[in-house]
Design a protein around this motif. Structure first.
Motif, short mmCIF file in Angstrom:
data_model
loop_
_atom_site.label_atom_id
_atom_site.label_comp_id
_atom_site.label_asym_id
_atom_site.label_seq_id
_atom_site.Cartn_x
_atom_site.Cartn_y
_atom_site.Cartn_z
N GLY A 89 51.00 34.14 73.88
CA GLY A 89 52.09 34.93 74.45
C GLY A 89 53.40 34.82 73.71
O GLY A 89 54.11 35.83 73.55
N ASP A 90 53.78 33.63 73.27
CA ASP A 90 55.05 33.49 72.56
C ASP A 90 55.04 34.30 71.26
O ASP A 90 56.03 34.94 70.90
CB ASP A 90 55.36 32.03 72.25
CG ASP A 90 55.74 31.23 73.49
OD1 ASP A 90 56.10 31.84 74.52
OD2 ASP A 90 55.65 29.98 73.43
N ARG A 91 53.90 34.28 70.57
CA ARG A 91 53.81 35.03 69.31
C ARG A 91 53.80 36.53 69.59
O ARG A 91 54.43 37.30 68.85
CB ARG A 91 52.56 34.60 68.55
CG ARG A 91 52.42 35.22 67.18
CD ARG A 91 53.51 34.81 66.22
NE ARG A 91 53.14 35.24 64.86
CZ ARG A 91 53.90 35.09 63.81
NH1 ARG A 91 55.08 34.52 63.90
NH2 ARG A 91 53.49 35.51 62.64
N VAL A 92 53.09 36.98 70.62
CA VAL A 92 53.11 38.39 70.99
C VAL A 92 54.55 38.83 71.25
O VAL A 92 55.00 39.86 70.73
CB VAL A 92 52.22 38.66 72.23
CG1 VAL A 92 52.46 40.06 72.80
CG2 VAL A 92 50.75 38.47 71.89
N PHE A 93 55.28 38.04 72.03
CA PHE A 93 56.67 38.39 72.30
C PHE A 93 57.48 38.42 71.02
O PHE A 93 58.29 39.32 70.80
CB PHE A 93 57.27 37.42 73.33
CG PHE A 93 58.70 37.73 73.66
CD1 PHE A 93 59.07 38.97 74.17
CD2 PHE A 93 59.69 36.78 73.47
CE1 PHE A 93 60.39 39.27 74.46
CE2 PHE A 93 61.01 37.06 73.76
CZ PHE A 93 61.36 38.31 74.26
N ASP A 94 57.26 37.45 70.14
CA ASP A 94 58.00 37.40 68.88
C ASP A 94 57.71 38.62 68.00
O ASP A 94 58.59 39.10 67.30
CB ASP A 94 57.69 36.11 68.12
CG ASP A 94 58.61 35.90 66.94
OD1 ASP A 94 59.79 36.31 67.00
OD2 ASP A 94 58.16 35.32 65.94
N ILE A 95 56.50 39.14 68.04
CA ILE A 95 56.16 40.33 67.26
C ILE A 95 56.81 41.57 67.86
O ILE A 95 57.51 42.33 67.17
CB ILE A 95 54.63 40.51 67.18
CG1 ILE A 95 53.99 39.38 66.37
CG2 ILE A 95 54.27 41.89 66.59
CD1 ILE A 95 52.47 39.32 66.46
N SER B 72 60.78 43.41 76.21
CA SER B 72 62.03 42.91 76.79
C SER B 72 62.02 41.43 77.15
O SER B 72 63.07 40.80 77.15
CB SER B 72 62.38 43.74 78.02
OG SER B 72 61.33 43.65 78.97
N ASP B 73 60.85 40.87 77.48
CA ASP B 73 60.83 39.46 77.90
C ASP B 73 59.44 38.89 77.73
O ASP B 73 58.47 39.61 77.54
CB ASP B 73 61.33 39.31 79.33
CG ASP B 73 60.50 40.11 80.33
OD1 ASP B 73 59.29 39.86 80.44
OD2 ASP B 73 61.07 40.99 80.99
N ARG B 74 59.34 37.58 77.83
CA ARG B 74 58.08 36.87 77.63
C ARG B 74 57.04 37.28 78.66
O ARG B 74 55.84 37.34 78.37
CB ARG B 74 58.35 35.35 77.68
CG ARG B 74 57.14 34.46 77.64
CD ARG B 74 56.31 34.65 76.38
NE ARG B 74 55.23 33.70 76.30
CZ ARG B 74 54.09 33.76 76.98
NH1 ARG B 74 53.87 34.74 77.85
NH2 ARG B 74 53.16 32.85 76.82
N GLY B 75 57.46 37.62 79.87
CA GLY B 75 56.52 38.07 80.89
C GLY B 75 55.81 39.35 80.48
O GLY B 75 54.63 39.55 80.82
N ALA B 76 56.49 40.21 79.76
CA ALA B 76 55.86 41.44 79.27
C ALA B 76 54.74 41.13 78.29
O ALA B 76 53.74 41.85 78.22
CB ALA B 76 56.91 42.35 78.62
N ALA B 77 54.88 40.04 77.53
CA ALA B 77 53.83 39.63 76.60
C ALA B 77 52.57 39.23 77.37
O ALA B 77 51.45 39.60 76.99
CB ALA B 77 54.32 38.50 75.72
N SER B 78 52.73 38.49 78.45
CA SER B 78 51.58 38.09 79.27
C SER B 78 50.87 39.31 79.85
O SER B 78 49.64 39.38 79.86
CB SER B 78 52.01 37.16 80.40
OG SER B 78 52.46 35.93 79.88
N LYS B 79 51.64 40.28 80.31
CA LYS B 79 51.05 41.51 80.85
C LYS B 79 50.32 42.28 79.77
O LYS B 79 49.25 42.83 80.01
CB LYS B 79 52.13 42.37 81.50
CG LYS B 79 52.66 41.78 82.79
CD LYS B 79 53.78 42.63 83.36
CE LYS B 79 54.38 41.94 84.58
NZ LYS B 79 55.60 42.60 85.04
N ALA B 80 50.90 42.33 78.57
CA ALA B 80 50.24 43.03 77.46
C ALA B 80 48.92 42.36 77.11
O ALA B 80 47.91 43.03 76.92
CB ALA B 80 51.16 43.07 76.24
#
Length: 173
Positions: A19-25, A43-51
């Motif tokens: 998730g952190d890497r997804v958010f960073d990308i 917009s935020d790390r939570g969006a990465a988890s949802k993705a």
């Protein structure tokens, strides 16, 4: 789950630990500006988890998926490669079950041929599964992705507004 491997990358399902890497990308405009009808950054790390959850659900429909591209040498996630049905056409014509290959990579992975290698693997994965032809659709000013299409040997078929509600260059292999 491992989907396929090439010389330098391992293509697999996403894990929550990514998730952190997804958010960073996807928080980066230089990546996200090319994606979707109305590009926007994550917009935020939570969006990465949802993705990740959404992508893994999509990946259950073999041979399709939105997968993590992990560098074999380092274990670093370089980006995303996808093989997915294109959406229903936005130009009013009927869809014909077209399938798309796509890639989104972190800037620290750019310029090393990883997108080409992962996309080539995804295309081979699709052909092995019986998909007869695969498209790529690219924004006309995305020079790097246009070059990937050329390196993959994809045939340019012209500009279209058929998918995603945007003017895109279409390629076919």
């Amino acid at each position: 789950m491992l989907v396929f491997e090439t010389d330098r990358v391992r293509v697999r399902d996403w894990s929550e630990a990514d998730g952190d890497r997804v958010f960073d990308i996807y928080r980066r405009w230089e990546v996200s500006r090319w994606l979707g009808a109305e590009p926007r950054v994550m917009s935020d790390r939570g969006a990465a988890s949802k993705a990740i959850q959404r992508w893994n659900e999509r990946s259950r429909e073999a041979p399709y998926g939105v997968w993590a591209v992990e560098e074999r040498a380092t274990g670093t996630i370089a980006g995303t490669v996808l093989l997915a049905p294109l959406p229903e056409p936005s130009d009013g014509t009927a869809g014909r079950g077209e399938v798309e290959v796509g890639w989104h990579f972190h800037p620290d992975a750019w310029g090393r041929g990883l997108a080409t290698e992962a996309a080539r693997g995804a295309i081979e994965h699709g052909f092995t599964a019986g998909i007869g032809q695969i498209y790529a659709v690219v924004r006309p000013d995305n020079v790097a992705s246009l070059a990937v299409c050329n390196r993959l040997g994809m045939r340019p078929i012209g500009r279209t507004r058929r998918w995603y509600g945007a003017s895109l260059e279409a390629f076919l292999i």
